[in-house]
Design a protein around this motif. Structure first.
Motif, PDB file in Angstrom:
ATOM      1  N   ILE A 149       0.874  -1.171   0.000  1.00 36.59           N
ATOM      2  CA  ILE A 149       0.000   0.000   0.000  1.00 36.59           C
ATOM      3  C   ILE A 149       0.908   1.217   0.000  1.00 36.59           C
ATOM      4  O   ILE A 149       1.837   1.298   0.808  1.00 36.59           O
ATOM      5  CB  ILE A 149      -0.918   0.023   1.241  1.00 36.59           C
ATOM      6  CG1 ILE A 149      -1.861  -1.182   1.229  1.00 36.59           C
ATOM      7  CG2 ILE A 149      -1.710   1.321   1.283  1.00 36.59           C
ATOM      8  CD1 ILE A 149      -2.727  -1.290   2.466  1.00 36.59           C
ATOM      9  N   ALA A 150       0.657   2.148  -0.906  1.00 36.63           N
ATOM     10  CA  ALA A 150       1.405   3.408  -0.960  1.00 36.63           C
ATOM     11  C   ALA A 150       0.405   4.528  -0.680  1.00 36.63           C
ATOM     12  O   ALA A 150      -0.601   4.654  -1.376  1.00 36.63           O
ATOM     13  CB  ALA A 150       2.053   3.598  -2.320  1.00 36.63           C
ATOM     14  N   ALA A 158       7.177  -0.959   7.044  1.00 40.25           N
ATOM     15  CA  ALA A 158       6.728   0.308   6.476  1.00 40.25           C
ATOM     16  C   ALA A 158       7.932   1.229   6.333  1.00 40.25           C
ATOM     17  O   ALA A 158       8.875   1.157   7.116  1.00 40.25           O
ATOM     18  CB  ALA A 158       5.673   0.944   7.364  1.00 40.25           C
ATOM     19  N   LYS A 159       7.875   2.081   5.305  1.00 38.76           N
ATOM     20  CA  LYS A 159       8.943   3.069   5.126  1.00 38.76           C
ATOM     21  C   LYS A 159       8.336   4.331   4.518  1.00 38.76           C
ATOM     22  O   LYS A 159       7.347   4.274   3.788  1.00 38.76           O
ATOM     23  CB  LYS A 159      10.081   2.530   4.268  1.00 38.76           C
ATOM     24  CG  LYS A 159       9.708   2.241   2.837  1.00 38.76           C
ATOM     25  CD  LYS A 159      10.897   1.727   2.065  1.00 38.76           C
ATOM     26  CE  LYS A 159      10.462   1.386   0.633  1.00 38.76           C
ATOM     27  NZ  LYS A 159      11.557   0.938  -0.181  1.00 38.76           N
ATOM     28  N   ILE A 179       3.646   0.515   2.868  1.00 33.31           N
ATOM     29  CA  ILE A 179       3.385  -0.540   3.845  1.00 33.31           C
ATOM     30  C   ILE A 179       3.406  -1.855   3.083  1.00 33.31           C
ATOM     31  O   ILE A 179       2.589  -2.085   2.190  1.00 33.31           O
ATOM     32  CB  ILE A 179       2.034  -0.333   4.549  1.00 33.31           C
ATOM     33  CG1 ILE A 179       1.998   1.040   5.220  1.00 33.31           C
ATOM     34  CG2 ILE A 179       1.790  -1.450   5.560  1.00 33.31           C
ATOM     35  CD1 ILE A 179       0.642   1.435   5.740  1.00 33.31           C
ATOM     36  N   ASP A 180       4.359  -2.726   3.424  1.00 34.81           N
ATOM     37  CA  ASP A 180       4.507  -4.009   2.749  1.00 34.81           C
ATOM     38  C   ASP A 180       3.807  -5.092   3.547  1.00 34.81           C
ATOM     39  O   ASP A 180       3.913  -5.150   4.769  1.00 34.81           O
ATOM     40  CB  ASP A 180       5.984  -4.355   2.568  1.00 34.81           C
ATOM     41  CG  ASP A 180       6.667  -3.416   1.585  1.00 34.81           C
ATOM     42  OD1 ASP A 180       6.082  -3.170   0.517  1.00 34.81           O
ATOM     43  OD2 ASP A 180       7.764  -2.933   1.893  1.00 34.81           O
ATOM     44  N   MET A 181       3.100  -5.959   2.813  1.00 35.56           N
ATOM     45  CA  MET A 181       2.336  -7.034   3.431  1.00 35.56           C
ATOM     46  C   MET A 181       2.573  -8.334   2.680  1.00 35.56           C
ATOM     47  O   MET A 181       2.959  -8.318   1.515  1.00 35.56           O
ATOM     48  CB  MET A 181       0.841  -6.698   3.393  1.00 35.56           C
ATOM     49  CG  MET A 181       0.488  -5.433   4.129  1.00 35.56           C
ATOM     50  SD  MET A 181      -1.178  -4.877   3.758  1.00 35.56           S
ATOM     51  CE  MET A 181      -0.988  -4.357   2.072  1.00 35.56           C
ATOM     52  N   GLU A 231       4.891  11.959  12.953  1.00 36.99           N
ATOM     53  CA  GLU A 231       3.485  12.374  12.918  1.00 36.99           C
ATOM     54  C   GLU A 231       2.575  11.291  12.339  1.00 36.99           C
ATOM     55  O   GLU A 231       1.365  11.462  12.278  1.00 36.99           O
ATOM     56  CB  GLU A 231       3.332  13.651  12.086  1.00 36.99           C
ATOM     57  CG  GLU A 231       4.035  14.842  12.682  1.00 36.99           C
ATOM     58  CD  GLU A 231       3.972  16.071  11.805  1.00 36.99           C
ATOM     59  OE1 GLU A 231       3.878  17.171  12.370  1.00 36.99           O
ATOM     60  OE2 GLU A 231       4.013  15.935  10.570  1.00 36.99           O
ATOM     61  N   LEU A 232       3.157  10.175  11.946  1.00 40.89           N
ATOM     62  CA  LEU A 232       2.393   9.068  11.368  1.00 40.89           C
ATOM     63  C   LEU A 232       2.349   7.900  12.340  1.00 40.89           C
ATOM     64  O   LEU A 232       3.310   7.619  13.039  1.00 40.89           O
ATOM     65  CB  LEU A 232       3.029   8.618  10.057  1.00 40.89           C
ATOM     66  CG  LEU A 232       3.060   9.661   8.941  1.00 40.89           C
ATOM     67  CD1 LEU A 232       3.927   9.178   7.791  1.00 40.89           C
ATOM     68  CD2 LEU A 232       1.652   9.969   8.463  1.00 40.89           C
ATOM     69  N   GLU A 233       1.214   7.222  12.367  1.00 49.11           N
ATOM     70  CA  GLU A 233       1.039   6.054  13.242  1.00 49.11           C
ATOM     71  C   GLU A 233       0.363   4.949  12.441  1.00 49.11           C
ATOM     72  O   GLU A 233      -0.657   5.179  11.793  1.00 49.11           O
ATOM     73  CB  GLU A 233       0.183   6.422  14.452  1.00 49.11           C
ATOM     74  CG  GLU A 233      -0.085   5.269  15.373  1.00 49.11           C
ATOM     75  CD  GLU A 233      -1.043   5.632  16.497  1.00 49.11           C
ATOM     76  OE1 GLU A 233      -1.395   4.733  17.264  1.00 49.11           O
ATOM     77  OE2 GLU A 233      -1.449   6.802  16.594  1.00 49.11           O
TER      78      GLU A 233
END
Length: 136
Positions: free
Chosen positions: A48-49, A109-110, A118-120, A59-61
């Motif tokens: 997911i990008a 995630a990066k 987010i890699d899954m 600031e990201l969770e």
């Protein structure tokens, strides 16, 4: 109102089957912010990008609980109002939820160039995999 049969799509959906259930139920995100892509990297690997320009890493969770992936962005500090002549960059806080299929694991995630990746991976337990039974 027309009814659409989405059952042919179920056959080709891997990992995000519940997306079609949400479409059938008429559930939809209230807005399109922030925009995102869902990519099939290779078989059983997804990414997911999410466009999070203007957000710092702190600031990201990202949280995952009961097949639900939740991504939140909240600006910290700097509450002074600005006067814009034109504002095309949204700077509002957000919460984006993704319903994940069974056996989807978050691998990492990066944050890179204003995009949160987010890699899954879909990991199917051996007991659920098809197996060949020998005929004697």
């Amino acid at each position: 109102m027309r009814n659409f049969d989405l059952s042919p799509l179920y056959r080709s959906a891997i990992g995000f089957d519940r997306l079609f259930n949400a479409l059938e139920a008429g559930q939809n995100q209230t807005n399109g912010y922030p925009p995102y892509n869902v990519e099939l990297v290779e078989e059983n690997h997804y990414r997911i990008a999410i466009a999070v320009a203007g957000f710092a890493e702190q600031e990201l969770e990202i949280t995952s609980h009961d097949n639900m992936l939740i991504v939140r962005g909240a600006h910290q500090g700097e509450t002074a109002e600005k006067t814009f002549l034109y504002q095309g960059i949204a700077e509002r806080n957000f919460e984006r939820k993704f319903q994940l299929a069974e056996h989807i694991q978050i691998k990492g995630a990066k944050l890179e160039n204003g995009l949160l990746y987010i890699d899954m991976q879909r990991v199917i337990p051996e007991t659920l995999k098809p197996r060949r039974i020998e005929i004697k």
